[in-house]
Design an enzyme around this catalytic site. Structure first.
Site, PDB file in Angstrom:
ATOM      1  N   TYR A 284      -1.433  -0.278  10.197  1.00 22.10           N
ATOM      2  CA  TYR A 284      -1.262  -1.132   8.572  1.00 22.10           C
ATOM      3  C   TYR A 284      -0.915  -0.409   8.144  1.00 22.10           C
ATOM      4  O   TYR A 284       0.305  -1.042   7.342  1.00 22.10           O
ATOM      5  CB  TYR A 284      -2.747  -0.397   8.780  1.00 22.10           C
TER       6      TYR A 284
ATOM      7  N   SER B  61       1.031  -1.325  -0.155  1.00 17.27           N
ATOM      8  CA  SER B  61       0.033   0.150   0.035  1.00 17.27           C
ATOM      9  C   SER B  61       0.589   0.937  -0.127  1.00 17.27           C
ATOM     10  O   SER B  61       1.809   1.408   0.321  1.00 17.27           O
ATOM     11  CB  SER B  61      -0.948   0.085   1.258  1.00 17.27           C
TER      12      SER B  61
HETATM   13  N1  LIG Z   1      -9.324  -0.832  -1.881  1.00 17.79           N
HETATM   14  C1  LIG Z   1      -7.587  -0.051  -1.716  1.00 17.79           C
HETATM   15  O1  LIG Z   1      -8.466   1.206  -1.719  1.00 17.79           O
HETATM   16  C2  LIG Z   1      -6.567  -0.108  -1.151  1.00 17.79           C
HETATM   17  C3  LIG Z   1      -5.310   0.338  -0.970  1.00 17.79           C
HETATM   18  C4  LIG Z   1      -4.445   0.260  -0.615  1.00 17.79           C
HETATM   19  C5  LIG Z   1      -4.000  -1.384  -0.484  1.00 17.79           C
HETATM   20  N2  LIG Z   1      -4.826  -2.205  -0.566  1.00 17.79           N
HETATM   21  C6  LIG Z   1      -4.418  -3.713   0.079  1.00 17.79           C
HETATM   22  O2  LIG Z   1      -5.226  -4.350  -1.386  1.00 17.79           O
HETATM   23  C7  LIG Z   1      -5.626  -5.517  -0.742  1.00 17.79           C
HETATM   24  C8  LIG Z   1      -6.658  -6.201  -1.296  1.00 17.79           C
HETATM   25  O3  LIG Z   1      -7.796  -5.429  -0.408  1.00 17.79           O
HETATM   26  P1  LIG Z   1      -9.107  -5.149  -1.193  1.00 17.79           P
HETATM   27  O4  LIG Z   1      -9.720  -3.550  -1.200  1.00 17.79           O
HETATM   28  O5  LIG Z   1      -9.436  -6.177  -1.795  1.00 17.79           O
HETATM   29  O6  LIG Z   1      -9.763  -5.632   0.181  1.00 17.79           O
HETATM   30  P2  LIG Z   1     -10.853  -6.241   0.395  1.00 17.79           P
HETATM   31  O7  LIG Z   1     -11.234  -6.502   2.039  1.00 17.79           O
HETATM   32  O8  LIG Z   1     -12.047  -6.154  -0.241  1.00 17.79           O
HETATM   33  O9  LIG Z   1     -10.575  -8.429   0.032  1.00 17.79           O
HETATM   34  C9  LIG Z   1      -9.364  -8.069   0.962  1.00 17.79           C
HETATM   35  C10 LIG Z   1     -10.007 -10.249   0.918  1.00 17.79           C
HETATM   36  O10 LIG Z   1      -9.319 -11.068   1.730  1.00 17.79           O
HETATM   37  C11 LIG Z   1      -9.741 -12.178   2.113  1.00 17.79           C
HETATM   38  N3  LIG Z   1      -9.039 -12.251   4.136  1.00 17.79           N
HETATM   39  C12 LIG Z   1      -8.573 -11.497   4.289  1.00 17.79           C
HETATM   40  N4  LIG Z   1      -7.896 -11.820   5.697  1.00 17.79           N
HETATM   41  C13 LIG Z   1      -7.236 -13.640   5.295  1.00 17.79           C
HETATM   42  C14 LIG Z   1      -7.034 -13.986   5.731  1.00 17.79           C
HETATM   43  N5  LIG Z   1      -6.813 -13.967   7.097  1.00 17.79           N
HETATM   44  N6  LIG Z   1      -6.515 -15.419   5.172  1.00 17.79           N
HETATM   45  C15 LIG Z   1      -7.767 -15.192   4.062  1.00 17.79           C
HETATM   46  N7  LIG Z   1      -7.935 -14.266   3.254  1.00 17.79           N
HETATM   47  C16 LIG Z   1      -7.703 -12.939   3.858  1.00 17.79           C
HETATM   48  C17 LIG Z   1     -11.008 -10.877   2.577  1.00 17.79           C
HETATM   49  O11 LIG Z   1     -12.259 -12.417   2.828  1.00 17.79           O
HETATM   50  C18 LIG Z   1     -11.527 -10.895   1.395  1.00 17.79           C
HETATM   51  O12 LIG Z   1     -11.943 -11.258   0.483  1.00 17.79           O
HETATM   52  C19 LIG Z   1      -4.557  -6.031   0.714  1.00 17.79           C
HETATM   53  O13 LIG Z   1      -3.885  -6.578   0.867  1.00 17.79           O
HETATM   54  C20 LIG Z   1      -4.908  -4.596   1.126  1.00 17.79           C
HETATM   55  O14 LIG Z   1      -4.518  -3.342   2.495  1.00 17.79           O
HETATM   56  C21 LIG Z   1      -6.173  -2.222  -1.047  1.00 17.79           C
END
Ligand SMILES: NC(=O)c1ccc[n+]([C@@H]2O[C@H](COP(=O)([O-])OP(=O)(O)OC[C@H]3O[C@@H](n4cnc5c(N)ncnc54)[C@H](O)[C@@H]3O)[C@@H](O)[C@H]2O)c1
Length: 266
Positions: free
Chosen positions: A164, A151
């Site tokens: 985070y 991130s």
């Molecule tokens: N969406 C954003 O704005 C954003 C920005 C920066 C970084 N990210 C990173 O991108 C990645 C995906 O984010 P997203 O927005 O799709 O999140 P999201 O919450 O929509 O999806 C995350 C998925 O991970 C699964 N998950 C969570 N903990 C888990 C575990 N312990 N074991 C297995 N599965 C698990 C959840 O069930 C979910 O399906 C993450 O690492 C997040 O930190 C997202």
């Protein structure tokens, strides 16, 4: 277009959000996908989405923070598809811990330690465990690619998200370790640093803060989309990125670059 014909790709957290988009895009480009998620319903939905575009996928219910489940995820993928070429460590989030309040929005002196532990486990520990157990499988294929979803919070300081941000900085550090330690054995490892990417799940979870839905922090006139992250992940998974390793690449509309304040009139 980055082609992924014949590659076997494990994507954690692929039961929704960014991981679901990655699964469908990479399957369209010829990869077979192991859709791993702690939520079996979400994983199954993504498998169906992959099959609806003519791709092959299996669902694996697992928790990235449990070592035996990370090991079993890789073993199940090898059993189903004959090996592993790419691991995308996408599972993760801003975790709340056991705190009744969402204290990762607090400054450090007010941070509940359970928030720290939950973020370090759900982002850093999980990425470490899945990578640890994928590496022998990648080596067995003569090398491969690990793509970590970090991130911009791991690159920049902020008023909040201390836990985070630190956990994502740990993911970036781990990325560099794997790149250095296994580069000569043909394993590449890179991190993607997304900026704010609103999508259905961030909206449902109330995670689309006003800052996520405005363009003031980006250099462009539009917000990022899940496909922006999926395109970069597909490129880093493919052989078209064969000379790129150890990098933390922002996909953030330029938000980490920012602007100088306008000059003050003399
Ligand atoms: N969406 C954003 O704005 C954003 C920005 C920066 C970084 N990210 C990173 O991108 C990645 C995906 O984010 P997203 O927005 O799709 O999140 P999201 O919450 O929509 O999806 C995350 C998925 O991970 C699964 N998950 C969570 N903990 C888990 C575990 N312990 N074991 C297995 N599965 C698990 C959840 O069930 C979910 O399906 C993450 O690492 C997040 O930190 C997202």
């Amino acid at each position: 277009m980055a082609q992924l014909d014949g590659k076997v790709i494990v994507i954690t957290g692929a039961g929704g959000g960014l991981g679901s988009r990655m699964s469908v895009l990479m399957a369209r480009r010829g990869a077979r996908i192991a859709v791993a998620d702690i939520r079996p319903d979400g994983a199954q939905e993504t498998v169906e989405a992959v099959r609806s575009v003519g791709g092959q996928a299996i669902a694996i219910e697992m928790d990235i923070t449990a070592e035996d489940q990370a090991r079993a995820m890789i073993a199940r993928t090898v059993e189903a598809f004959g090996g592993v070429d790419v691991l995308v460590n996408n599972a993760g989030s801003v975790f709340k811990g056991s705190s009744p309040e969402f204290t990762d929005m607090a400054k450090l002196a007010d941070l509940d330690v359970s928030v720290w532990d939950a973020n370090m486990a759900g982002n850093a520990r999980g990425t470490m465990l899945c990578s640890k157990h994928a590496i022998p499988a990648l080596l067995a294929r003569g090398g491969g690619s690990i793509v970590n979803i970090a991130s911009v919070a791991g690159l920049k300081g902020g008023e909040s998200l201390a836990a985070y941000g630190a956990s994502k900085a740990a993911v970036i550090s781990l990325t560099r370790h794997v790149a250095v330690a296994y580069g000569k054995q043909n394993i590449r490892c890179n991190a993607i640093c997304p900026g704010s990417i609103p999508h259905e799940r961030t909206q449902q979870a109330g995670r689309s803060s006003p800052a996520m839905t405005q363009t003031t922090h980006v250099l462009l006139d539009h917000l990022g989309q899940p496909d922006d992250i999926a395109y970069m992940a597909a490129f880093l998974a493919s052989d078209e990125s064969a000379f790129i390793t150890g990098q933390a690449i922002p996909v953030d509309g330029g938000s980490t670059v920012g602007r100088m304040p306008p000059p003050t009139p003399a």
